[in-house]
Design an enzyme around this catalytic site. Structure first.
Site, PDB file in Angstrom:
ATOM      1  N   ASP A 268      -3.493  -0.950   0.394  1.00 35.87           N
ATOM      2  CA  ASP A 268      -3.653   0.023   1.472  1.00 35.87           C
ATOM      3  C   ASP A 268      -4.616  -0.495   2.546  1.00 35.87           C
ATOM      4  O   ASP A 268      -5.681  -1.036   2.222  1.00 35.87           O
ATOM      5  CB  ASP A 268      -4.234   1.331   0.933  1.00 35.87           C
TER       6      ASP A 268
ATOM      7  N   HIS B 191      -4.765   1.706   5.679  1.00 35.94           N
ATOM      8  CA  HIS B 191      -5.132   3.051   6.159  1.00 35.94           C
ATOM      9  C   HIS B 191      -5.846   3.065   7.498  1.00 35.94           C
ATOM     10  O   HIS B 191      -6.926   3.653   7.647  1.00 35.94           O
ATOM     11  CB  HIS B 191      -5.984   3.762   5.106  1.00 35.94           C
TER      12      HIS B 191
ATOM     13  N   ASP C   2       0.964   2.244   2.939  1.00 34.35           N
ATOM     14  CA  ASP C   2      -0.186   3.006   3.446  1.00 34.35           C
ATOM     15  C   ASP C   2      -0.942   2.214   4.502  1.00 34.35           C
ATOM     16  O   ASP C   2      -2.151   1.974   4.407  1.00 34.35           O
ATOM     17  CB  ASP C   2      -1.108   3.432   2.301  1.00 34.35           C
TER      18      ASP C   2
ATOM     19  N   ASP D  40      -2.797   6.491   8.664  1.00 36.29           N
ATOM     20  CA  ASP D  40      -3.454   7.730   8.242  1.00 36.29           C
ATOM     21  C   ASP D  40      -4.904   7.474   7.826  1.00 36.29           C
ATOM     22  O   ASP D  40      -5.272   6.390   7.398  1.00 36.29           O
ATOM     23  CB  ASP D  40      -2.711   8.438   7.103  1.00 36.29           C
ATOM     24  N   ARG D  41      -5.690   8.521   7.951  1.00 38.00           N
ATOM     25  CA  ARG D  41      -7.122   8.559   7.625  1.00 38.00           C
ATOM     26  C   ARG D  41      -7.942   7.732   8.620  1.00 38.00           C
ATOM     27  O   ARG D  41      -8.723   8.283   9.368  1.00 38.00           O
ATOM     28  CB  ARG D  41      -7.378   8.142   6.174  1.00 38.00           C
TER      29      ARG D  41
ATOM     30  N   ASN E  27       3.379   6.079   0.337  1.00 35.59           N
ATOM     31  CA  ASN E  27       3.559   7.527   0.458  1.00 35.59           C
ATOM     32  C   ASN E  27       3.057   8.053   1.801  1.00 35.59           C
ATOM     33  O   ASN E  27       3.433   9.164   2.205  1.00 35.59           O
ATOM     34  CB  ASN E  27       2.861   8.258  -0.693  1.00 35.59           C
ATOM     35  N   HIS E  28       2.247   7.263   2.529  1.00 36.67           N
ATOM     36  CA  HIS E  28       1.781   7.693   3.850  1.00 36.67           C
ATOM     37  C   HIS E  28       2.700   7.241   4.983  1.00 36.67           C
ATOM     38  O   HIS E  28       2.415   7.566   6.140  1.00 36.67           O
ATOM     39  CB  HIS E  28       0.349   7.225   4.100  1.00 36.67           C
TER      40      HIS E  28
ATOM     41  N   HIS F 294       4.340   0.445  -4.088  1.00 39.18           N
ATOM     42  CA  HIS F 294       3.110   1.093  -3.658  1.00 39.18           C
ATOM     43  C   HIS F 294       2.495   1.947  -4.760  1.00 39.18           C
ATOM     44  O   HIS F 294       1.298   1.845  -5.054  1.00 39.18           O
ATOM     45  CB  HIS F 294       3.348   1.967  -2.422  1.00 39.18           C
TER      46      HIS F 294
ATOM     47  N   ARG G  29      -2.163  14.247  -8.660  1.00 43.88           N
ATOM     48  CA  ARG G  29      -1.801  14.448  -7.251  1.00 43.88           C
ATOM     49  C   ARG G  29      -0.850  15.624  -7.057  1.00 43.88           C
ATOM     50  O   ARG G  29      -0.589  16.021  -5.916  1.00 43.88           O
ATOM     51  CB  ARG G  29      -1.137  13.173  -6.702  1.00 43.88           C
TER      52      ARG G  29
ATOM     53  N   HIS H 296      -2.268   2.199  -3.813  1.00 46.48           N
ATOM     54  CA  HIS H 296      -2.231   3.668  -3.894  1.00 46.48           C
ATOM     55  C   HIS H 296      -3.534   4.312  -4.337  1.00 46.48           C
ATOM     56  O   HIS H 296      -3.716   5.510  -4.132  1.00 46.48           O
ATOM     57  CB  HIS H 296      -1.086   4.059  -4.841  1.00 46.48           C
TER      58      HIS H 296
END
Length: 288
Positions: A31, A33, A60, A63-64, A92-93, A141, A189, A216
């Site tokens: 990731d 991010h 990923d 995001d964030r 998943n993002h 991922h 989750r 992840h």
């Protein structure tokens, strides 16, 4: 389909990467991010992508972090430049609902337009879900599956050009996590599952694989080896969200033995734009 076969050039769900000579290597990153300046640091430490320095980024990307646009445009640029030596897997993002909550949609609309976000969404739906290296190491991922019996051929048949469903193999590849105890349990989750070392062993034996690499999850050292070395996690966003204080890592795999070599790194400074600036307003309050 869901895998890209480098030999035939057919776009499928499970990409195939061949390290044809013993000295050939590939760098696998987890990731990122939206941490653009840490991405640049990876290239500073490990060299820019090239025909002789291939990379895999394991989902990923966005995001964030508040530099997700810069991250994804950089990664897409290298994919265009080196289509057979620079690999991007979906996380998943790379999905609409996560982008709406965790900042990428807001960031794209702030820096560009709503139409631009729709273009990103369309491209994300075509990203492969897994990559198989030398027919021995499978990279995804999230992780393995809610049910036994899934084969690599099953993965190739996944219709990936969509938003992921709430269950099934596509969901599991993006969302599942390993657990230390045998069997499966409900995911912390709230989606997919947690899978134990026995699940990993059965999957590897059925598909004649050595081990899996996934991402992840943030890890204090940037990576973690579990399931007797059969399940490796790599995470490449140091000091995640400017809060976690974690190291990050990337992995080298060489054609000679496919033994993972871990390289750790720490966060570098970035402009004073805090994570989650573009996120859903309720989530921003949670970051304060």
């Amino acid at each position: 389909q869901g895998c890209q076969d480098e030999v035939s050039g057919v776009q499928q769900n499970c990409q195939a990467e061949g390290l044809r000579e013993s000295h050939h290597k590939i760098t696998i990153c987890g990731d990122t991010h939206g941490q653009y300046y840490d991405l640049l640091n990876i290239f500073e430490l490990n060299g820019l992508p090239s025909l002789t320095n291939p990379y895999l980024f394991n989902g990923d990307f966005v995001d964030r972090g508040s530099f997700s646009v810069e991250v994804i445009l950089t990664l897409f640029g290298f994919k265009l430049l080196y289509p057979d030596h620079f690999h991007l897997l979906r996380g998943n993002h790379e999905t609409d609902n996560m982008n709406q909550m965790y900042g990428f949609e807001g960031e794209v609309k702030a820096k560009y337009t709503a139409q631009m976000f729709q273009l990103f969404s369309e491209v994300f739906q075509w990203l492969p879900l897994t990559l198989c290296i030398n027919s021995k190491v499978l990279v995804m991922h999230g992780g393995l599956f809610s049910e036994d019996g899934v084969t690599l051929d099953d993965l190739k048949k996944i219709d990936r050009n969509r938003q992921p469903p709430d269950s099934g193999p596509m969901c599991d590849l993006l969302w599942s996590d390993p657990q230390p105890q045998n069997g499966r349990s409900i995911s912390k989750r709230g989606v997919s599952c947690q899978f134990g070392p026995d699940v990993t062993q059965r999957f590897l034996e059925q598909n004649k694989l050595q081990y899996i690499i996934r991402s992840h999850e943030v890890k204090a050292e940037g990576y973690e080896i579990t399931h007797s070395g059969k399940c490796i996690t790599v995470f490449s966003a140091p000091n995640y969200c400017d809060q976690m204080g974690n190291k990050a890592a990337y992995i080298h795999l060489r054609g000679s033995d496919l033994k993972p070599e871990f390289h750790q790194f720490t966060a570098v400074p970035h402009p004073n734009v805090k994570p989650m600036v573009y996120a859903n307003s309720l989530l921003q309050l949670g970051m304060m």
